[in-house]
Design a protein around this motif. Structure first.
Motif, short mmCIF file in Angstrom:
data_model
loop_
_atom_site.label_atom_id
_atom_site.label_comp_id
_atom_site.label_asym_id
_atom_site.label_seq_id
_atom_site.Cartn_x
_atom_site.Cartn_y
_atom_site.Cartn_z
N THR A 346 0.81 -1.23 0.00
CA THR A 346 0.00 0.00 0.00
C THR A 346 0.85 1.28 0.00
OG1 THR A 346 -0.14 -0.07 2.42
CG2 THR A 346 -1.97 -1.05 1.20
N GLN A 347 2.04 1.22 0.62
CA GLN A 347 2.80 2.49 0.78
C GLN A 347 4.06 2.57 -0.07
OE1 GLN A 347 3.38 3.52 4.93
NE2 GLN A 347 1.39 2.68 5.42
N GLN A 348 4.43 1.48 -0.71
CA GLN A 348 5.68 1.51 -1.48
C GLN A 348 5.44 1.31 -2.98
OE1 GLN A 348 8.36 2.52 -0.18
NE2 GLN A 348 7.98 2.28 1.99
N THR A 349 4.29 1.80 -3.45
CA THR A 349 3.98 1.57 -4.88
C THR A 349 4.97 2.28 -5.81
OG1 THR A 349 2.35 3.31 -4.63
CG2 THR A 349 1.51 1.08 -4.68
N ARG A 350 5.52 3.43 -5.35
CA ARG A 350 6.50 4.15 -6.18
C ARG A 350 7.65 3.20 -6.55
NH1 ARG A 350 11.37 6.96 -5.09
NH2 ARG A 350 11.24 6.45 -2.89
N LEU A 351 8.12 2.41 -5.56
CA LEU A 351 9.22 1.48 -5.82
C LEU A 351 8.73 0.20 -6.49
CD1 LEU A 351 11.05 1.89 -2.39
CD2 LEU A 351 12.00 2.51 -4.61
N MET A 352 7.57 -0.31 -6.04
CA MET A 352 7.07 -1.60 -6.56
C MET A 352 6.70 -1.50 -8.05
SD MET A 352 7.24 -3.86 -4.10
CE MET A 352 6.05 -5.20 -4.32
N ASN A 353 6.47 -0.27 -8.53
CA ASN A 353 6.21 -0.10 -9.97
C ASN A 353 7.46 -0.36 -10.81
OD1 ASN A 353 3.54 0.55 -9.68
ND2 ASN A 353 3.89 2.76 -9.58
N ASN A 354 8.63 -0.39 -10.17
CA ASN A 354 9.88 -0.61 -10.91
C ASN A 354 10.32 -2.07 -10.87
OD1 ASN A 354 9.94 2.15 -11.30
ND2 ASN A 354 11.22 2.52 -9.51
N ASN A 355 9.46 -2.96 -10.38
CA ASN A 355 9.86 -4.37 -10.28
C ASN A 355 10.06 -4.99 -11.66
OD1 ASN A 355 9.73 -4.20 -7.53
ND2 ASN A 355 7.72 -5.18 -7.35
#
Ligand SMILES: [Fe+2]
Length: 372
Positions: A346-355
């Motif tokens: 929920t809070q780390q989507t900025r990073l998880m979008n770069n997976n």
């Protein structure tokens, strides 16, 4: 579509003394330093009535809004036109903000209620070989009013110049050196497999990986002497990794390490290392034929192993510098893994979008379990 940029001019100098001579510092400079830099170089920096913000006078730990407001009070009335920061990630992230016209209330600045307007020159000098913050446009603070870490990423926060000084990193203790250099290694790897990566960013990622892993091989054999000898290489490499992730981003390893770092006070690079192989083994299982295939071949060549053995080989190398721990050894509980997973999703989507590949909550939980 934008592909790549490196904003600061990057310089290398052997010593802090050389830097002070070349930069003709005067009382229009506002200097930010860590306590250890002040101890070693305070007399060199504080001549000519230059005001020095010494972080030893503030509470230790991650940078917060309270720290920034405290510094605003300390420097009230001081007229300056250039900010020079010499320190680790905290000093550099905070100093960046003071190159702006208006810093306080910093919560409003971070929530974009006041605009980020650049009004001072900014020179950044890292004392670790990890964060790469000297070449990125990001400042990360813990906002105590909303009880969360928050990043401000705007081009106004790019330095004019980043200066690499090997003298500053030669003497850092081996464990501290290891955690920061592993962070840089993970910046280079995560940026390489990011969907935002391109040929420019990958060139920087690969060069950083090569320098760091070859440096680790030398340090595993030669210990502190090798670290001192290779300090300049590690500074180059962490800066290059900073350029790579500044353009292509970090991803799940960072996202999943934040809750561990926050709840059990694990240093950032060490928390990343705890997640690294778990995430990459999962990527490998889901899609073995994309960028990860080239990455594995590149790493296998450096580590002199087969491509399918690289995670074993990396751990064998890194364990000689910083032994990897299972999550339960940090005191993590099974219940916490559920909370960690929720936070990441929920809070780390900025990073998880770069997976490298999409990871859902169930998979994130499985990775945590495999590392438990
Ligand atoms: Fe990092």
């Amino acid at each position: 579509m934008k592909q790549f940029s490196v904003i600061p001019v990057i310089k290398m100098m052997d010593t802090v003394e050389e830097f002070t001579k070349e930069y003709s510092m005067d009382k229009k400079d506002l200097v930010f330093v860590s306590g250890s830099v002040y101890k070693r170089f305070g007399s060199l920096l504080s001549r000519e009535g230059i005001h020095i913000v010494n972080f030893a006078n503030y509470p230790k730990g991650e940078p917060t809004d309270l720290l920034v407001e405290g510094i605003c009070k300390e420097i009230a009335g001081i007229d300056y036109d250039r900010v020079i920061a010499i320190g680790g990630g905290t000093v550099i992230d905070v100093a960046k903000l003071f190159s702006l016209e208006k810093v306080s209330p910093v919560v409003d600045l971070f929530q974009k209620k006041i605009p980020a307007i650049r009004s001072k020159k900014l020179v950044l000098i890292p004392t670790t070989c990890g964060t790469g913050s000297e070449v990125t446009n990001i400042s990360i603070l813990e906002l105590t009013t909303i009880n969360s870490k928050f990043g401000l990423a705007v081009d106004e926060l790019y330095a004019d110049e980043a200066v690499l000084i090997p003298e500053l990193v030669k003497d850092i203790p081996l464990k501290f050196f290891a955690t920061s250099a592993i962070d840089a290694l993970i910046h280079s790897i995560e940026s390489y497999t990011s969907p935002k990566a391109n040929a420019f960013t990958q060139a920087y990622s690969l060069q950083a990986m090569s320098m760091i892993l070859k440096g680790f091989q030398a340090v595993a054999k030669g210990g502190d002497e090798a670290k001192r000898r290779l300090a300049g290489n590690f500074l180059y490499a962490s800066c290059m990794a900073g350029i790579a992730f500044g353009n292509a981003g970090c991803a799940a390893v960072h996202a999943m390490s934040y809750p561990l770092g926050a709840t059990h006070h694990v240093p950032h690079g060490e928390a990343n290392y705890a997640m690294f192989t778990g995430v990459y083994k999962t990527y490998q299982a889901i899609d073995p034929d994309g960028a990860i295939k080239d990455l594995n071949a590149f790493l296998a060549d450096i580590l002199s192993c087969e491509s399918d053995q690289i995670y074993v080989a990396i751990e064998a190398l890194l364990d000689q510098i910083l032994p990897k721990k299972a999550l339960h050894e940090y005191g993590v509980t099974q219940e916490e893994l559920v909370t960690y997973t929720e936070t990441v999703m929920t809070q780390q989507t900025r990073l998880m979008n770069n997976n490298y590949v999409e990871l859902d909550g169930e998979t994130v939980m499985e990775i945590y379990q495999s590392l438990f």
